[in-house]
Scaffold this motif. Structure first.
Motif, PDB file in Angstrom:
ATOM      1  N   ASP A 160       0.874  -1.164   0.000  1.00 55.82           N
ATOM      2  CA  ASP A 160       0.000   0.000   0.000  1.00 55.82           C
ATOM      3  C   ASP A 160       0.915   1.218   0.000  1.00 55.82           C
ATOM      4  OD1 ASP A 160      -2.344  -1.484   0.094  1.00 55.82           O
ATOM      5  OD2 ASP A 160      -2.434  -1.458   2.271  1.00 55.82           O
ATOM      6  N   ILE A 161       0.763   2.071  -0.994  1.00 58.77           N
ATOM      7  CA  ILE A 161       1.654   3.214  -1.171  1.00 58.77           C
ATOM      8  C   ILE A 161       0.846   4.499  -1.118  1.00 58.77           C
ATOM      9  CG2 ILE A 161       3.290   4.334  -2.736  1.00 58.77           C
ATOM     10  CD1 ILE A 161       3.719   1.469  -3.964  1.00 58.77           C
ATOM     11  N   ALA A 162       1.267   5.438  -0.276  1.00 62.43           N
ATOM     12  CA  ALA A 162       0.629   6.754  -0.216  1.00 62.43           C
ATOM     13  C   ALA A 162       1.497   7.749  -0.970  1.00 62.43           C
ATOM     14  CB  ALA A 162       0.452   7.199   1.226  1.00 62.43           C
ATOM     15  N   VAL A 163       0.870   8.523  -1.824  1.00 63.89           N
ATOM     16  CA  VAL A 163       1.551   9.591  -2.548  1.00 63.89           C
ATOM     17  C   VAL A 163       0.921  10.898  -2.098  1.00 63.89           C
ATOM     18  CG1 VAL A 163       2.094  10.572  -4.806  1.00 63.89           C
ATOM     19  CG2 VAL A 163       2.024   8.090  -4.517  1.00 63.89           C
ATOM     20  N   LEU A 164       1.748  11.837  -1.681  1.00 65.37           N
ATOM     21  CA  LEU A 164       1.237  13.128  -1.238  1.00 65.37           C
ATOM     22  C   LEU A 164       1.125  14.040  -2.455  1.00 65.37           C
ATOM     23  CD1 LEU A 164       3.278  13.513   2.053  1.00 65.37           C
ATOM     24  CD2 LEU A 164       1.001  12.514   1.705  1.00 65.37           C
ATOM     25  N   GLY A 165      -0.102  14.215  -2.917  1.00 68.09           N
ATOM     26  CA  GLY A 165      -0.388  14.977  -4.125  1.00 68.09           C
ATOM     27  C   GLY A 165      -0.819  14.047  -5.242  1.00 68.09           C
ATOM     28  N   VAL A 166      -1.277  14.644  -6.325  1.00 69.12           N
ATOM     29  CA  VAL A 166      -1.719  13.863  -7.484  1.00 69.12           C
ATOM     30  C   VAL A 166      -0.811  14.108  -8.686  1.00 69.12           C
ATOM     31  CG1 VAL A 166      -4.122  13.610  -6.766  1.00 69.12           C
ATOM     32  CG2 VAL A 166      -3.454  15.641  -8.047  1.00 69.12           C
ATOM     33  N   THR A 167       0.414  14.491  -8.425  1.00 72.87           N
ATOM     34  CA  THR A 167       1.387  14.791  -9.470  1.00 72.87           C
ATOM     35  C   THR A 167       1.537  13.598 -10.415  1.00 72.87           C
ATOM     36  OG1 THR A 167       2.564  16.200  -7.910  1.00 72.87           O
ATOM     37  CG2 THR A 167       3.773  15.517  -9.880  1.00 72.87           C
ATOM     38  N   PRO A 168       1.213  13.787 -11.704  1.00 66.44           N
ATOM     39  CA  PRO A 168       1.259  12.655 -12.643  1.00 66.44           C
ATOM     40  C   PRO A 168       2.606  11.942 -12.697  1.00 66.44           C
ATOM     41  CG  PRO A 168       0.142  14.512 -13.655  1.00 66.44           C
ATOM     42  CD  PRO A 168       0.714  15.007 -12.347  1.00 66.44           C
ATOM     43  N   GLU A 169       3.702  12.681 -12.601  1.00 65.37           N
ATOM     44  CA  GLU A 169       5.022  12.048 -12.675  1.00 65.37           C
ATOM     45  C   GLU A 169       5.234  11.059 -11.534  1.00 65.37           C
ATOM     46  OE1 GLU A 169       5.250  15.926 -14.852  1.00 65.37           O
ATOM     47  OE2 GLU A 169       4.358  15.253 -12.979  1.00 65.37           O
ATOM     48  N   LEU A 170       4.606  11.292 -10.402  1.00 62.00           N
ATOM     49  CA  LEU A 170       4.726  10.368  -9.273  1.00 62.00           C
ATOM     50  C   LEU A 170       3.694   9.251  -9.360  1.00 62.00           C
ATOM     51  CD1 LEU A 170       5.354  12.919  -6.386  1.00 62.00           C
ATOM     52  CD2 LEU A 170       7.017  11.744  -7.845  1.00 62.00           C
ATOM     53  N   ILE A 171       2.481   9.593  -9.730  1.00 60.76           N
ATOM     54  CA  ILE A 171       1.415   8.589  -9.834  1.00 60.76           C
ATOM     55  C   ILE A 171       1.719   7.594 -10.949  1.00 60.76           C
ATOM     56  CG2 ILE A 171      -1.044   8.219 -10.276  1.00 60.76           C
ATOM     57  CD1 ILE A 171      -0.360   9.643  -7.583  1.00 60.76           C
ATOM     58  N   GLN A 172       2.199   8.058 -12.077  1.00 61.28           N
ATOM     59  CA  GLN A 172       2.430   7.195 -13.237  1.00 61.28           C
ATOM     60  C   GLN A 172       3.782   6.487 -13.193  1.00 61.28           C
ATOM     61  OE1 GLN A 172      -0.169   6.670 -15.156  1.00 61.28           O
ATOM     62  NE2 GLN A 172      -1.261   8.206 -13.971  1.00 61.28           N
ATOM     63  N   HIS A 173       4.470   6.592 -12.082  1.00 59.23           N
ATOM     64  CA  HIS A 173       5.763   5.933 -11.903  1.00 59.23           C
ATOM     65  C   HIS A 173       5.617   4.415 -12.103  1.00 59.23           C
ATOM     66  CE1 HIS A 173       9.743   5.350 -10.336  1.00 59.23           C
ATOM     67  NE2 HIS A 173       9.285   4.512  -9.438  1.00 59.23           N
ATOM     68  N   ARG A 174       6.720   3.724 -12.295  1.00 60.38           N
ATOM     69  CA  ARG A 174       6.703   2.258 -12.466  1.00 60.38           C
ATOM     70  C   ARG A 174       6.539   1.565 -11.130  1.00 60.38           C
ATOM     71  NH1 ARG A 174      12.315   2.040 -15.490  1.00 60.38           N
ATOM     72  NH2 ARG A 174      12.703   2.963 -13.477  1.00 60.38           N
ATOM     73  N   TRP A 175       5.358   1.680 -10.558  1.00 65.83           N
ATOM     74  CA  TRP A 175       5.070   1.002  -9.291  1.00 65.83           C
ATOM     75  C   TRP A 175       4.830  -0.477  -9.552  1.00 65.83           C
ATOM     76  CZ3 TRP A 175       6.357   3.926  -5.489  1.00 65.83           C
ATOM     77  CH2 TRP A 175       6.186   5.310  -5.558  1.00 65.83           C
ATOM     78  N   PRO A 176       5.026  -1.336  -8.551  1.00 60.39           N
ATOM     79  CA  PRO A 176       4.718  -2.761  -8.753  1.00 60.39           C
ATOM     80  C   PRO A 176       3.252  -2.924  -9.176  1.00 60.39           C
ATOM     81  CG  PRO A 176       5.868  -2.416  -6.675  1.00 60.39           C
ATOM     82  CD  PRO A 176       5.534  -1.052  -7.206  1.00 60.39           C
ATOM     83  N   LYS A 177       3.007  -3.825 -10.123  1.00 58.15           N
ATOM     84  CA  LYS A 177       1.651  -4.002 -10.660  1.00 58.15           C
ATOM     85  C   LYS A 177       0.643  -4.425  -9.600  1.00 58.15           C
ATOM     86  CE  LYS A 177       3.084  -4.680 -15.312  1.00 58.15           C
ATOM     87  NZ  LYS A 177       3.138  -5.414 -16.506  1.00 58.15           N
ATOM     88  N   HIS A 178       1.084  -5.087  -8.570  1.00 56.49           N
ATOM     89  CA  HIS A 178       0.167  -5.545  -7.534  1.00 56.49           C
ATOM     90  C   HIS A 178      -0.007  -4.516  -6.407  1.00 56.49           C
ATOM     91  CE1 HIS A 178       4.202  -6.675  -6.290  1.00 56.49           C
ATOM     92  NE2 HIS A 178       3.770  -6.750  -5.044  1.00 56.49           N
ATOM     93  N   ALA A 179       0.626  -3.347  -6.545  1.00 56.49           N
ATOM     94  CA  ALA A 179       0.544  -2.312  -5.510  1.00 56.49           C
ATOM     95  C   ALA A 179      -0.845  -1.667  -5.469  1.00 56.49           C
ATOM     96  CB  ALA A 179       1.583  -1.227  -5.774  1.00 56.49           C
ATOM     97  N   ARG A 180      -1.169  -1.136  -4.303  1.00 53.13           N
ATOM     98  CA  ARG A 180      -2.362  -0.302  -4.142  1.00 53.13           C
ATOM     99  C   ARG A 180      -1.858   1.102  -3.842  1.00 53.13           C
ATOM    100  NH1 ARG A 180      -4.477  -5.131  -0.942  1.00 53.13           N
ATOM    101  NH2 ARG A 180      -3.144  -4.203   0.640  1.00 53.13           N
ATOM    102  N   LEU A 181      -2.199   2.023  -4.728  1.00 51.65           N
ATOM    103  CA  LEU A 181      -1.683   3.381  -4.681  1.00 51.65           C
ATOM    104  C   LEU A 181      -2.781   4.337  -4.238  1.00 51.65           C
ATOM    105  CD1 LEU A 181       0.888   4.991  -5.584  1.00 51.65           C
ATOM    106  CD2 LEU A 181      -0.188   5.160  -7.818  1.00 51.65           C
ATOM    107  N   TYR A 182      -2.495   5.096  -3.182  1.00 53.17           N
ATOM    108  CA  TYR A 182      -3.447   6.075  -2.650  1.00 53.17           C
ATOM    109  C   TYR A 182      -2.818   7.459  -2.774  1.00 53.17           C
ATOM    110  CZ  TYR A 182      -5.266   1.848  -0.463  1.00 53.17           C
ATOM    111  OH  TYR A 182      -5.756   0.592  -0.235  1.00 53.17           O
ATOM    112  N   ALA A 183      -3.445   8.338  -3.527  1.00 57.56           N
ATOM    113  CA  ALA A 183      -2.956   9.704  -3.672  1.00 57.56           C
ATOM    114  C   ALA A 183      -3.824  10.629  -2.830  1.00 57.56           C
ATOM    115  CB  ALA A 183      -3.010  10.121  -5.134  1.00 57.56           C
TER     116      ALA A 183
END
Length: 113
Positions: free
Chosen positions: A52-75
């Motif tokens: 489970d990954i938290a990103v502070l902000g909705v910055t596309p460069e961070l959201i669209q990063h090569r995160w693991p495919k099975h990750a859950r991303l919360y912005a």
């Protein structure tokens, strides 16, 4: 509109101008490589379960990063305008955007990688 009276106004203006912003206000390729180096050990430590990954902000460069495919991303962003203007879900992992202040995230303690 007086920005001192309405602190969210600055973010509404920022959202409208997002496409015109570049580095250093927006992450560069070097910034995202640095973020990947910092995140790699934490992601490797949770190989046995989806991170489970938290990103502070909705910055596309961070959201669209090569995160693991099975990750859950919360912005998280405190500006509904930024979310509406900038948010793009990650194409390969479960991702969602939430309106919240960074100092008061709606998450259980210790729940984020």
């Amino acid at each position: 509109m007086n920005l001192q009276q309405d602190p969210t106004a600055v973010w509404a203006r920022h959202a409208r101008q997002w496409g015109q912003i570049g580095a250093p206000l927006r992450p560069s390729a070097e910034d995202t490589r640095f973020m990947e180096e910092l995140a790699s050990p934490a992601l490797a430590a949770v190989e046995d379960k989806p991170p489970d990954i938290a990103v502070l902000g909705v910055t596309p460069e961070l959201i669209q990063h090569r995160w693991p495919k099975h990750a859950r991303l919360y912005a998280f962003d405190q500006s509904e305008e930024m979310i509406a203007s900038v948010w793009q879900p990650h194409p390969h992992c479960n991702s969602s955007a939430h309106c919240a202040r960074w100092k008061d995230l709606p998450l259980p303690s210790g729940s984020i990688t």
